[in-house]
Design a protein around this motif. Sequence first.
Motif, short mmCIF file in Angstrom:
data_model
loop_
_atom_site.label_atom_id
_atom_site.label_comp_id
_atom_site.label_asym_id
_atom_site.label_seq_id
_atom_site.Cartn_x
_atom_site.Cartn_y
_atom_site.Cartn_z
N UNK A 74 0.83 -1.20 0.00
CA UNK A 74 0.00 0.00 0.00
C UNK A 74 0.87 1.26 0.00
N UNK A 75 1.97 1.21 0.75
CA UNK A 75 2.91 2.34 0.75
C UNK A 75 3.62 2.43 -0.59
N UNK A 76 4.08 1.27 -1.09
CA UNK A 76 4.89 1.27 -2.30
C UNK A 76 4.10 1.71 -3.54
N UNK A 77 2.82 1.39 -3.57
CA UNK A 77 2.00 1.84 -4.70
C UNK A 77 2.04 3.36 -4.83
N UNK A 78 1.92 4.04 -3.69
CA UNK A 78 1.94 5.51 -3.71
C UNK A 78 3.36 6.03 -3.91
N UNK A 79 4.34 5.30 -3.37
CA UNK A 79 5.73 5.72 -3.54
C UNK A 79 6.16 5.62 -5.00
N UNK A 80 5.76 4.54 -5.67
CA UNK A 80 6.11 4.40 -7.09
C UNK A 80 5.44 5.48 -7.93
N UNK A 81 4.22 5.83 -7.56
CA UNK A 81 3.54 6.90 -8.29
C UNK A 81 4.26 8.23 -8.14
N UNK A 82 4.99 8.38 -7.02
CA UNK A 82 5.78 9.59 -6.77
C UNK A 82 7.22 9.43 -7.27
N UNK A 83 7.47 8.38 -8.05
CA UNK A 83 8.77 8.10 -8.66
C UNK A 83 9.86 7.83 -7.62
N UNK A 84 9.48 7.20 -6.51
CA UNK A 84 10.45 6.75 -5.51
C UNK A 84 10.78 5.28 -5.73
N UNK A 85 11.97 4.89 -5.35
CA UNK A 85 12.40 3.49 -5.42
C UNK A 85 12.05 2.79 -4.11
N UNK A 86 11.62 1.54 -4.18
CA UNK A 86 11.13 0.83 -3.00
C UNK A 86 11.99 -0.41 -2.72
#
Length: 300
Positions: A74-86
């Motif tokens: 759930x965190x990573x979905x939003x992080x990827x949308x913000x162009x962050x690496x997980x």
Amino acid sequence: PCRDALSFGMLGCDLHCSYCQNWVTSQALRDEAASAPVHDVTAMEIVNLALRHKAPVVVSTYNEPLITAEWAVQVFEKARAAELTCGFVSNGNATPEVLAYLKPFVSLYKVDLKGFTDKGYRKLGCTLSNVLDSIQRLKAMGFWVELVTLVIPRFNDSDEELGNIAKFIASVSCDIPWHVTAFHPDYHMRDRDGTATETLLRAYDLGKAAGLAGAFVVAHSTVTDYLLQAARNYIFSTASPPAVEHALLTSLDLIRGEVGHQRRERLRALQARLRAGITAMLDRHPALSWKLADSQSPIQ
């Protein structure tokens, strides 16, 4: 490398390591003494925190993220949308199904390879073979994989066991970074001293002998130890210039904060050794445009 990461964790772990250094969160579901405070936070709040602090990486760690994978996603979905690496920092006791579930969201995966005997792993709560299978599968699936071994006296610090770990890593890929870190007495394992620097350097040498391109000694408690680590890591490696520069600057910052006149001569010698090694590396690779800045020693 050398980038900030925002780390978050939850509660619980499928293992029960007696030496766990994150036990207040990992053992919270089975040990009444583990009472880490819980802070309610939304997935978007975590992502915004990373963005606010300009951290390009978001990592699920501290407890065992495999048992809270759905929440991490759930965190990573939003992080990827913000162009962050997980990323995940995990014990590696995974199934093929959970790795397939994570693959669309997780790019970096660091596994704690806790030893190399099945007897030792069963004491912790799983089998060695499943962890080794997971490491091989992670690499085959295209994750960026790194391994870490907490070196514990009288548990996994023999030449045989450390050498077998290094050889296994090399059999998967010599490019997998292997971090060997220092144990300190904690949780239920307080019957032995912390890991000696010499033991960590011995593990490093075994990694290099096995052909590993990246073996790193970390988690020292003194500046002298840190400089020894930096010299070993970077003088005899082909680390990229930015990584070398980061190691050197970190070493010099630590030196500035060191107290005790009796250490200064040794620190000066180690600093000079580090700089000379970096210069020699650059001479061997003339195509590199990065140059070691000429500056006086910060030790007065």
